[in-house]
Design an enzyme around this catalytic site. Structure first.
Site, PDB file in Angstrom:
ATOM      1  N   ALA A  25     -21.938  35.011 -19.677  1.00 41.28           N
ATOM      2  CA  ALA A  25     -20.587  34.904 -19.123  1.00 41.28           C
ATOM      3  C   ALA A  25     -20.339  36.051 -18.159  1.00 41.28           C
ATOM      4  O   ALA A  25     -20.944  37.121 -18.270  1.00 41.28           O
ATOM      5  CB  ALA A  25     -19.548  34.928 -20.237  1.00 41.28           C
ATOM      6  N   GLY A  72     -29.427  46.567 -30.514  1.00 42.53           N
ATOM      7  CA  GLY A  72     -30.780  46.212 -30.919  1.00 42.53           C
ATOM      8  C   GLY A  72     -31.367  47.165 -31.941  1.00 42.53           C
ATOM      9  O   GLY A  72     -31.964  46.746 -32.937  1.00 42.53           O
ATOM     10  N   THR A 117     -24.314  50.994 -25.651  1.00 47.32           N
ATOM     11  CA  THR A 117     -23.560  50.611 -24.461  1.00 47.32           C
ATOM     12  C   THR A 117     -22.480  49.588 -24.775  1.00 47.32           C
ATOM     13  O   THR A 117     -21.328  49.733 -24.366  1.00 47.32           O
ATOM     14  CB  THR A 117     -24.515  50.055 -23.390  1.00 47.32           C
ATOM     15  OG1 THR A 117     -25.416  51.082 -22.987  1.00 47.32           O
ATOM     16  CG2 THR A 117     -23.738  49.568 -22.168  1.00 47.32           C
ATOM     17  N   CYS A 118     -22.814  48.540 -25.497  1.00 52.42           N
ATOM     18  CA  CYS A 118     -21.872  47.445 -25.717  1.00 52.42           C
ATOM     19  C   CYS A 118     -20.593  47.920 -26.386  1.00 52.42           C
ATOM     20  O   CYS A 118     -19.486  47.618 -25.928  1.00 52.42           O
ATOM     21  CB  CYS A 118     -22.527  46.341 -26.550  1.00 52.42           C
ATOM     22  SG  CYS A 118     -21.422  44.944 -26.871  1.00 52.42           S
ATOM     23  N   HIS A 122      -8.392  15.407 -25.597  1.00 53.05           N
ATOM     24  CA  HIS A 122      -7.448  15.372 -24.488  1.00 53.05           C
ATOM     25  C   HIS A 122      -6.073  15.888 -24.924  1.00 53.05           C
ATOM     26  O   HIS A 122      -5.645  15.617 -26.046  1.00 53.05           O
ATOM     27  CB  HIS A 122      -7.310  13.919 -23.995  1.00 53.05           C
ATOM     28  CG  HIS A 122      -6.390  13.767 -22.838  1.00 53.05           C
ATOM     29  ND1 HIS A 122      -6.732  14.129 -21.550  1.00 53.05           N
ATOM     30  CD2 HIS A 122      -5.117  13.291 -22.761  1.00 53.05           C
ATOM     31  CE1 HIS A 122      -5.735  13.876 -20.737  1.00 53.05           C
ATOM     32  NE2 HIS A 122      -4.728  13.366 -21.445  1.00 53.05           N
ATOM     33  N   THR A 154     -26.391  41.890 -24.928  1.00 52.64           N
ATOM     34  CA  THR A 154     -26.295  42.387 -26.298  1.00 52.64           C
ATOM     35  C   THR A 154     -26.869  41.421 -27.336  1.00 52.64           C
ATOM     36  O   THR A 154     -27.667  41.834 -28.194  1.00 52.64           O
ATOM     37  CB  THR A 154     -24.834  42.725 -26.627  1.00 52.64           C
ATOM     38  OG1 THR A 154     -24.411  43.807 -25.798  1.00 52.64           O
ATOM     39  CG2 THR A 154     -24.666  43.102 -28.085  1.00 52.64           C
ATOM     40  N   ASP A 160     -32.366  46.514 -23.508  1.00 55.16           N
ATOM     41  CA  ASP A 160     -32.360  46.722 -22.058  1.00 55.16           C
ATOM     42  C   ASP A 160     -33.456  47.648 -21.568  1.00 55.16           C
ATOM     43  O   ASP A 160     -33.829  47.608 -20.395  1.00 55.16           O
ATOM     44  CB  ASP A 160     -31.006  47.302 -21.624  1.00 55.16           C
ATOM     45  CG  ASP A 160     -29.870  46.306 -21.808  1.00 55.16           C
ATOM     46  OD1 ASP A 160     -30.113  45.225 -22.391  1.00 55.16           O
ATOM     47  OD2 ASP A 160     -28.741  46.607 -21.384  1.00 55.16           O
TER      48      ASP A 160
END
Length: 447
Positions: free
Chosen positions: A341, A15, A41-42, A436, A311, A303
């Site tokens: 996720a 950020g 952090t990321c 498919h 992130t 954060d």
């Protein structure tokens, strides 16, 4: 007044870096300070190195369970932790250098040192220099939460240290039930560690859809991870070459390491927020919809504000701040239908409302769910199932939630999030022709 900088950013994570670069592109004179390593952090100790560990840990299952069913005869296999650790750290260093270079190329002045707020317009660096800025942006992220009530917590490691271990333990107890705890449980099990997960709640992954929670729990047990719910760690006591872990249910477990993965708290300690009168609420910096604190020229993103701690959200908050202040374009972050996720094995993808929350909000809903054995493992003895679920508002048939557990779920949910964000209906999902054979085709064929 004249200032040394138009903007001073404290914290060079996702950020802060985005805000700094964009503000500079709008013509602002910008500086950024980071006390540890550029990237936050990321890049340094989160999403990026963790994803590499996830990739590495998946090979064990593929070698032993999947490959033989396709006719592959694989001999003795071995794994060297230090090789993986060092290569991951090399990549982290490369990415950090890119962040550093991009900041410099954008004209941002970098101070690789700690910064503390002296008042609303002044910042003191750890080397004693005092600088002035018209605007201050706080983007210091979060730090692992280590509860004081656990006796011997100093003997445990956090998610920060996992990446740098000298060697992997033979066994580990992981305390926590959120995505960090779950992901490391699968990673370490895949790398050969005996894993026990201890969680105080009745079911892991609180706030996720109940079907996701149950599916991931079942997959953990199937992979040989012991899951103990409704229990806490009371004490960690050293013994021989490991630790006795005393649980609130009376059980004592021996482990080579103990990982406390109980979430992260906004990193506000020692920033000097009180010197400027910046308001804190529930341990986070309180901000408005434009990321402004109660002090007109001090803002905060990511954060450290404890809104949605992801992130991409921090990046968008940083961009919105820069556009608002330095491009005369008031911009707010939209927090509705943000996809996320969990890199469990198989992984989770989710966007929108859970079934529980949708019922509470709308009353009448329709739920479409399927659970099946994916084609990739059909030739093997692996009994893992894919779970897919659509939550639909009954009043207008709009899809308000999509929840997936299965291989490539994070990739699928990124695309599904576009549909949910656009407010598409179940009929529009159904009218989309399937590809498919794929797992994703189930999203447009559910009845």
């Amino acid at each position: 007044m004249t200032y040394d900088f138009d903007l001073f950013v404290i914290g060079a994570g996702s950020g802060g870096v985005r805000a700094a670069r964009m503000a500079a592109s709008y013509g602002a004179k910008v500086a950024i300070a980071e006390e540890y390593r550029i990237g936050g952090t990321c890049v340094i100790r989160g999403c990026v190195p963790k994803k590499f560990l996830v990739y590495a840990s998946e090979f064990t299952h593929n070698f032993t369970e999947i490959a033989p069913s396709y006719g592959w005869s694989i001999g003795d296999i071995s794994f060297d932790w230090k090789t993986l650790r060092n290569k991951v750290q090399d990549e982290v260093a490369r990415l950090s250098a890119i962040y550093n270079r991009n900041l410099g190329n954008s004209g941002v002045e970098i101070f690789e040192t700690r910064a503390e707020i002296l008042d609303k317009n002044h910042i003191k660096l750890s080397d004693g220099r005092v600088l002035s800025a018209k605007y201050i942006l706080i983007a210091t992220g979060g730090a692992p939460y280590i509860p004081d009530e656990i006796i011997g917590s100093e003997h445990a490691i956090s998610s920060n240290e996992v990446f740098l271990l000298d060697k992997l333990p033979k066994s580990i107890v992981i305390n926590g039930g959120g995505f960090i705890a779950i992901e490391f449980a699968f990673v370490l099990k895949g790398l050969g560690v005996d894993v026990t997960l201890v969680y105080r709640g009745e079911e892991i992954l609180r706030s996720f859809d109940d079907c996701i929670r149950a599916e991931v729990h079942e997959n953990m047990k199937n992979r040989g991870i012991r899951v103990i719910t409704k229990a806490n760690i009371n004490e960690i006591s050293p013994i021989d070459d490991g630790f006795n872990v005393h649980l609130s249910n009376g059980e004592i477990i021996f482990a080579g390491k103990v990982l406390l993965a109980l979430g992260r708290k906004p990193y506000v300690k020692g920033l000097g927020l009180e010197n400027a009168g910046v308001e804190i609420e529930n341990d986070a910096i309180k901000v408005d919809e434009y990321s402004k604190t109660n002090i007109d020229n001090i803002y905060a993103v990511g954060d450290v504000t404890n809104r949605i701690n992801l992130t991409p959200v921090a990046i968008r908050e940083g961009a919105a701040f820069a556009a608002t202040i330095f491009n005369n374009k008031p911009t707010k972050m939209n927090y509705e239908n943000v996809a996320s996720a969990v890199f469990s094995q198989p992984p989770v993808g989710t966007v929108g409302l859970t079934e529980h929350d949708a019922r509470a909000k709308f009353g009448q809903i329709d739920v479409y769910r399927t659970r099946f054995r994916p084609m990739r493992i059909a030739l093997s003895n692996d009994q893992t199932r894919v779970m897919m679920k659509l939550v639909v508002r009954a009043s207008d048939n709009i899809v308000v939630g999509v929840h997936i557990v299965g291989d490539d779920a994070p990739e699928m949910i990124q695309m599904a999030a576009i549909a949910v964000k656009a407010g598409l209906t179940k009929e529009q999902f159904d009218e989309t022709c399937a590809v498919h054979p794929t797992m994703a085709e189930e999203l447009v064929t559910l009845k």
